[in-house]
Design an enzyme around this catalytic site. Structure first.
Site, PDB file in Angstrom:
ATOM      1  N   GLY A   1     -34.626 -20.943 -59.766  1.00 24.02           N
ATOM      2  CA  GLY A   1     -34.918 -19.531 -60.039  1.00 24.02           C
ATOM      3  C   GLY A   1     -33.665 -18.803 -60.486  1.00 24.02           C
TER       4      GLY A   1
ATOM      5  N   GLU B   1     -21.340 -25.186 -58.175  1.00 27.72           N
ATOM      6  CA  GLU B   1     -22.240 -25.002 -57.029  1.00 27.72           C
ATOM      7  C   GLU B   1     -23.697 -24.956 -57.456  1.00 27.72           C
ATOM      8  OE1 GLU B   1     -21.393 -24.593 -53.410  1.00 27.72           O
ATOM      9  OE2 GLU B   1     -23.430 -25.274 -53.746  1.00 27.72           O
TER      10      GLU B   1
ATOM     11  N   GLY C   1     -29.808 -25.090 -56.584  1.00 28.47           N
ATOM     12  CA  GLY C   1     -29.779 -23.681 -56.986  1.00 28.47           C
ATOM     13  C   GLY C   1     -28.938 -22.790 -56.102  1.00 28.47           C
TER      14      GLY C   1
ATOM     15  N   ALA D   1     -21.934 -16.126 -75.644  1.00 25.74           N
ATOM     16  CA  ALA D   1     -22.430 -16.934 -76.775  1.00 25.74           C
ATOM     17  C   ALA D   1     -23.918 -17.205 -76.581  1.00 25.74           C
ATOM     18  CB  ALA D   1     -21.657 -18.248 -76.851  1.00 25.74           C
TER      19      ALA D   1
ATOM     20  N   LYS E   1     -29.368 -34.801 -59.012  1.00 27.05           N
ATOM     21  CA  LYS E   1     -28.772 -34.043 -57.902  1.00 27.05           C
ATOM     22  C   LYS E   1     -28.246 -35.008 -56.826  1.00 27.05           C
ATOM     23  CE  LYS E   1     -31.820 -30.152 -58.869  1.00 27.05           C
ATOM     24  NZ  LYS E   1     -33.181 -29.629 -58.681  1.00 27.05           N
TER      25      LYS E   1
ATOM     26  N   GLY F   1     -45.051 -21.481 -63.019  1.00 29.78           N
ATOM     27  CA  GLY F   1     -43.763 -21.589 -63.711  1.00 29.78           C
ATOM     28  C   GLY F   1     -42.773 -22.505 -63.017  1.00 29.78           C
TER      29      GLY F   1
ATOM     30  N   LYS G   1     -26.452 -29.542 -64.048  1.00 25.65           N
ATOM     31  CA  LYS G   1     -26.673 -30.730 -63.210  1.00 25.65           C
ATOM     32  C   LYS G   1     -26.609 -32.025 -64.012  1.00 25.65           C
ATOM     33  CE  LYS G   1     -30.892 -31.048 -63.357  1.00 25.65           C
ATOM     34  NZ  LYS G   1     -32.062 -30.195 -63.317  1.00 25.65           N
TER      35      LYS G   1
ATOM     36  N   VAL H   1     -26.558 -28.164 -57.982  1.00 29.57           N
ATOM     37  CA  VAL H   1     -27.367 -28.840 -56.960  1.00 29.57           C
ATOM     38  C   VAL H   1     -28.054 -27.797 -56.082  1.00 29.57           C
ATOM     39  CG1 VAL H   1     -27.381 -30.462 -55.027  1.00 29.57           C
ATOM     40  CG2 VAL H   1     -25.721 -30.749 -56.866  1.00 29.57           C
TER      41      VAL H   1
ATOM     42  N   VAL I   1     -30.715 -18.143 -66.326  1.00 26.13           N
ATOM     43  CA  VAL I   1     -29.691 -17.912 -65.300  1.00 26.13           C
ATOM     44  C   VAL I   1     -28.622 -16.953 -65.836  1.00 26.13           C
ATOM     45  CG1 VAL I   1     -27.969 -18.990 -63.799  1.00 26.13           C
ATOM     46  CG2 VAL I   1     -30.112 -20.187 -64.281  1.00 26.13           C
TER      47      VAL I   1
HETATM   48  N1  HSE Z   1     -37.122 -28.148 -61.720  1.00 26.07           N
HETATM   49  C1  HSE Z   1     -36.263 -28.083 -60.586  1.00 26.07           C
HETATM   50  C2  HSE Z   1     -37.100 -27.902 -59.322  1.00 26.07           C
HETATM   51  C3  HSE Z   1     -35.267 -26.968 -60.640  1.00 26.07           C
HETATM   52  O1  HSE Z   1     -38.333 -27.876 -59.379  1.00 26.07           O
HETATM   53  O2  HSE Z   1     -36.531 -27.808 -58.259  1.00 26.07           O
HETATM   54  C4  HSE Z   1     -34.145 -27.291 -61.606  1.00 26.07           C
HETATM   55  O3  HSE Z   1     -33.395 -28.374 -61.184  1.00 26.07           O
END
Ligand code: HSE
Length: 435
Positions: A310, A133, A138, A47, A209, A191, A109, A136, A18
């Site tokens: 993502g 934000e 994404g 960092a 979440k 992935g 999260k 929860v 991210v």
């Molecule tokens: N692994 C989570 C998902 C995304 O499949 O929605 C990260 O919280």
């Protein structure tokens, strides 16, 4: 004459899935943010764990450092963005940044679901923002709507599809007839799912979440450990087919409810597979998409839909918070977080919903009566019942009216003891409009 934009120096902790997209997005959107918000974001220090890894980013020499602590407390940094993930050292670093009077933006999260109230108190003491934000769903704006837009609303229930991996798996099982193991393998190859998929498929990720959503929706403190969770690994092709025949689809839902209790409002929070009526807006949320469905006394039903994971979508959510924190910083203001006080968390045994059950049974006179007696004994009322197959293949599929979890569990226990019931297959909660 327009005044020069305020330069806001950003310290970024972590530059991975991210953080990398965030750096690129800040570069891309810098001038638009100057025009729209009057602040110029400068990624001043970042960092990282390795100085030599090629991140494909355009960063000036000297921006990268291995010393996260010095970034969190650097007097030349105006806003800290934490994208390391996990509890420690993220918690210590955020507390250090807040203690040094810096607003913090995080997408963490796990940390917010376990230590949100502690961090919010530290932010309130310092009079600075703590914005999360991205923690929860994404890229979907849901934290700010719950905190701000719906601050005056009487929210009664929130139901979310907040895990993309499990939604992808269930969509494949529903639409392609793929088995659970193959759908999981496909999610891993794309992935979505980790090599160890436990956090996603057993509902831990959605549970964290759900804790954050319930805290914000009901102005209370719910931590991840308060959330009852069941995953999707037990869902069979037969369950998927039965749901379809009953005009439902199976989704992994995070359900957060505010309910009247004997001593005041109570909060019920759980994550589990659920049969969702095909005409419900959540039923149409496919593949790895997420959605959060909010029910309010005045506003009615709302649904927030989009990409729940993502790099790009999550970076977009972080950037929205960053612009907000930067603007607030220049004005010397901060948004209220509000984790509120601690409400009673209703134990799972006392929670209520309709249930779907599938029973492999003997096909002879009196079997139905013996089954019905067990339901009657535990005060669970049957709403619909159907026999599929005959003889050795006889199976009873039934849906109950709203029932207490403890009563349903006792019913299942006694059904297992009946000589006429060979097996109690799946037990799946049903989303009902009558709730
Ligand atoms: N692994 C989570 C998902 C995304 O499949 O929605 C990260 O919280």
């Amino acid at each position: 004459m327009t005044s020069a934009p305020a330069i806001v120096r950003v310290g970024l902790l972590g530059c991975g899935n991210v953080g990398g997209p965030l750096v690129s997005l800040v570069d891309e959107r810098r001038e638009a943010i100057v025009d729209g918000a009057g602040v110029r974001l400068d990624i001043t220090r970042v960092a990282v764990r390795s100085l030599t890894r090629d991140r494909g980013l355009d960063l000036d020499d000297g921006v990268l450092t291995l010393d996260a602590e010095s970034v969190a407390t650097d007097p030349d940094i105006d806003v800290v963005v934490e994208l390391i993930g996990g509890i420690e050292p993220a918690r210590e670093l955020i507390l250090a940044a807040l203690g040094a009077g810096k607003p913090v933006v995080t997408g963490n999260k796990e940390l917010i679901a376990n230590h949100g109230a502690e961090l919010a108190e530290a932010a309130a003491r310092a009079g600075v923002d703590l914005l999360f934000e991205a923690a929860v769903a994404g890229g979907i704006p849901i934290v700010r709507p719950l905190r701000e837009s719906l601050a005056g609303e009487d929210i009664t229930r929130v139901m979310g599809i907040v895990n993309g991996t499990t939604n992808f798996i269930l969509t494949r099982m529903t639409e392609e007839g793929t088995g659970y193991a193959d759908a999981l393998a496909e999610a891993q190859s794309l992935g979505y799912a980790e090599r160890d998929p436990t956090a996603d498929v057993e509902g831990y990720d959605a549970g964290a979440k759900a804790a954050i959503i319930a805290s914000l929706a009901f102005g209370t403190r719910v931590v991840a450990g308060d959330v009852y969770h069941e995953g999707i690994s037990g869902i069979s092709a037969h369950d998927i087919a039965s749901a379809s025949r009953l005009d439902h689809v199976i989704k992994l839902l995070a359900v957060c409810e505010r309910l009247p209790g004997a001593d005041g409002p109570e909060v019920a929070v759980r994550v589990h597979p659920a049969m969702v009526p095909a005409q419900h807006p959540l039923a149409g949320v496919r593949d790895s998409f997420n959605a959060v469905f909010v029910e309010g006394a005045s506003v009615g039903d709302l649904m927030f839909y989009g990409r729940g994971a993502g790099g790009g979508p999550t970076a977009s959510a972080v950037l929205g918070d960053l612009v907000d924190a930067a603007v607030n910083r220049t004005k010397g203001t901060a948004a209220a977080v509000g984790f509120g006080g601690r409400a009673r968390i209703r134990p799972i045994d006392e929670q209520r919903s309709p249930f779907y059950l599938s029973l492999d049974v003997e096909d002879r006179p009196g079997v139905l009566r013996s089954i019905a007696e067990v339901f009657e004994t535990h005060d669970v009322s049957i709403r619909s019942l159907e026999q599929e197959g005959i003889g050795a293949d006889a199976r009873i599929v039934l849906i109950t009216h709203v029932a207490r979890e403890a009563d349903l569990r006792a019913t299942v226990r006694d059904l297992r003891g009946l000589p006429t019931v060979h097996e109690v297959g799946s037990v799946i909660r049903v989303v009902a409009s009558e709730e």
